[in-house]
Design an enzyme around this catalytic site. Structure first.
Site, mmCIF file in Angstrom:
data_model
loop_
_atom_site.group_PDB
_atom_site.id
_atom_site.type_symbol
_atom_site.label_atom_id
_atom_site.label_comp_id
_atom_site.label_asym_id
_atom_site.label_seq_id
_atom_site.Cartn_x
_atom_site.Cartn_y
_atom_site.Cartn_z
ATOM 1 N N CYS A 109 0.842 -1.096 0.310
ATOM 2 C CA CYS A 109 0.130 -0.100 -0.117
ATOM 3 C C CYS A 109 0.880 1.235 -0.088
ATOM 4 O O CYS A 109 1.936 1.437 0.705
ATOM 5 C CB CYS A 109 -0.887 -0.026 1.093
ATOM 6 S SG CYS A 109 -0.266 0.835 2.890
ATOM 7 N N GLU A 110 0.455 2.031 -0.779
ATOM 8 C CA GLU A 110 1.246 3.393 -0.849
ATOM 9 C C GLU A 110 1.396 4.267 0.340
ATOM 10 O O GLU A 110 1.911 5.330 0.335
ATOM 11 C CB GLU A 110 1.015 4.041 -2.335
ATOM 12 C CG GLU A 110 -0.526 4.825 -2.478
ATOM 13 C CD GLU A 110 -0.697 5.365 -3.565
ATOM 14 O OE1 GLU A 110 -0.369 4.835 -4.570
ATOM 15 O OE2 GLU A 110 -1.564 6.272 -3.538
ATOM 16 N N HIS A 111 0.502 3.785 1.103
ATOM 17 C CA HIS A 111 0.209 4.948 2.418
ATOM 18 C C HIS A 111 1.042 4.409 3.346
ATOM 19 O O HIS A 111 1.567 5.231 4.386
ATOM 20 C CB HIS A 111 -1.481 5.026 3.005
ATOM 21 C CG HIS A 111 -2.018 5.499 1.686
ATOM 22 N ND1 HIS A 111 -3.336 4.785 1.547
ATOM 23 C CD2 HIS A 111 -2.216 6.458 1.141
ATOM 24 C CE1 HIS A 111 -3.887 5.402 0.420
ATOM 25 N NE2 HIS A 111 -3.215 6.555 0.277
ATOM 26 N N HIS A 112 1.278 3.303 3.731
ATOM 27 C CA HIS A 112 2.303 2.636 4.549
ATOM 28 C C HIS A 112 3.298 1.742 4.192
ATOM 29 O O HIS A 112 4.085 1.494 5.169
ATOM 30 C CB HIS A 112 1.471 1.894 5.611
ATOM 31 C CG HIS A 112 0.127 2.819 6.310
ATOM 32 N ND1 HIS A 112 -1.135 2.512 5.496
ATOM 33 C CD2 HIS A 112 -0.009 3.690 7.194
ATOM 34 C CE1 HIS A 112 -1.991 3.398 6.274
ATOM 35 N NE2 HIS A 112 -1.272 3.892 7.102
ATOM 36 N N GLN A 143 -5.394 -0.283 -3.803
ATOM 37 C CA GLN A 143 -6.280 -1.446 -4.576
ATOM 38 C C GLN A 143 -7.140 -0.978 -5.673
ATOM 39 O O GLN A 143 -7.314 -1.503 -6.785
ATOM 40 C CB GLN A 143 -7.027 -2.064 -3.586
ATOM 41 C CG GLN A 143 -7.742 -3.323 -4.205
ATOM 42 C CD GLN A 143 -8.140 -4.193 -3.175
ATOM 43 O OE1 GLN A 143 -7.949 -4.216 -1.890
ATOM 44 N NE2 GLN A 143 -9.591 -5.043 -3.751
ATOM 45 N N HIS A 174 -5.294 -6.310 3.554
ATOM 46 C CA HIS A 174 -4.574 -5.344 3.788
ATOM 47 C C HIS A 174 -3.762 -5.049 5.006
ATOM 48 O O HIS A 174 -4.436 -5.124 6.009
ATOM 49 C CB HIS A 174 -4.978 -3.926 3.466
ATOM 50 C CG HIS A 174 -5.501 -3.544 2.210
ATOM 51 N ND1 HIS A 174 -5.006 -2.630 1.277
ATOM 52 C CD2 HIS A 174 -6.479 -4.153 1.471
ATOM 53 C CE1 HIS A 174 -5.450 -2.630 0.255
ATOM 54 N NE2 HIS A 174 -6.322 -3.489 0.148
ATOM 55 N N CYS A 183 -1.995 -3.166 6.391
ATOM 56 C CA CYS A 183 -1.952 -1.954 7.218
ATOM 57 C C CYS A 183 -3.358 -2.018 8.046
ATOM 58 O O CYS A 183 -3.460 -1.336 9.038
ATOM 59 C CB CYS A 183 -1.702 -1.009 6.252
ATOM 60 S SG CYS A 183 -3.080 -0.587 4.955
#
Ligand SMILES: [Zn+2]
Length: 218
Positions: A106-109, A147, A175, A177
């Protein structure tokens, strides 16, 4: 189809992600040494000693692993979908490839999310090798992703390259995260789907797709 799936479908449809098969590289790609130094910094930030025996070679290994985990940036779409086949006789029904396992981050975490993609399309005159569809999924999975964006990129790539009568995709993933941090809900799965062409226009074809990926015979 229940309300949750419908809402997910709408959100996937609203995605505007296009065919960024070869996104512009970061302004200055750091050297391998700089990348390894950054890993040492993160180890120290986590609270450990990057100089201890068990960790001394970890930065090298992490940077090598990154080359594999994020190799989707270095793969041009043209190389993946480079060949199609015309000898398909009168076949004009749906081609379904289901249970394509993928691993992404995931690009956030920058923690993993993994699951399965199911893809179907209606060929027009030409088909693509089935393993190529799995490679398209891999190419977009092995990047920093959401996603939703990944779902949209895969269907756009297939739609624009194969120009079929329609493409359908359903992605289900867990996920990390959500499981390991934050809300801490292991086992929750996120479903995204998107349709083009006859799949978008004909709800019956959506139902057939859903039945096929669930293992029922249509
Ligand atoms: Zn995340």
């Amino acid at each position: 189809m229940d309300a949750v799936l419908n809402a997910l479908m709408r959100s996937a449809k609203n995605e505007t992600g296009g065919l960024d098969a070869s996104p512009a590289p970061a302004p200055q790609k750091p050297s391998r040494e700089e990348a390894e130094a950054a890993v040492r910094t993160l180890i120290a930030w986590a609270g450990d000693n990057p100089e201890r025996e068990g960790l001394i070679d970890t930065p090298k290994r992490v940077v090598r692993a990154y080359e594999e985990l994020y190799k989707g940036y270095a793969t041009p779409l043209e190389n993946v979908l480079d060949r199609t086949f015309g000898e398909i006789g009168n076949f004009d029904d749906m081609v379904v490839v289901r249970d394509i396992v993928f691993y992404s981050h995931c690009e956030h975490h920058m923690v993993p999310f993994m699951g399965k993609a199911h893809v179907a399309y209606f060929p027009v005159e030409r088909v693509v090798g089935l393993s190529k569809i799995a490679r398209v999924v891999d190419m977009y999975a092995r990047r920093l992703q959401t996603q939703e964006h990944m779902t949209s990129q895969i269907i756009t790539a297939l739609d624009e390259t194969l120009k079929p009568r329609g493409v359908a995709i359903l992605v289900e993933a867990e996920h990390m995260c959500m499981a390991m941090r934050g809300i801490q809900k292991p086992g929750a799965s996120t479903v995204t789907m998107q349709f083009t062409g006859v799949f978008r226009d004909d709800p019956q074809e959506q139902v057939r797709f859903m039945n096929l990926i669930r293992g029922a015979r249509s």
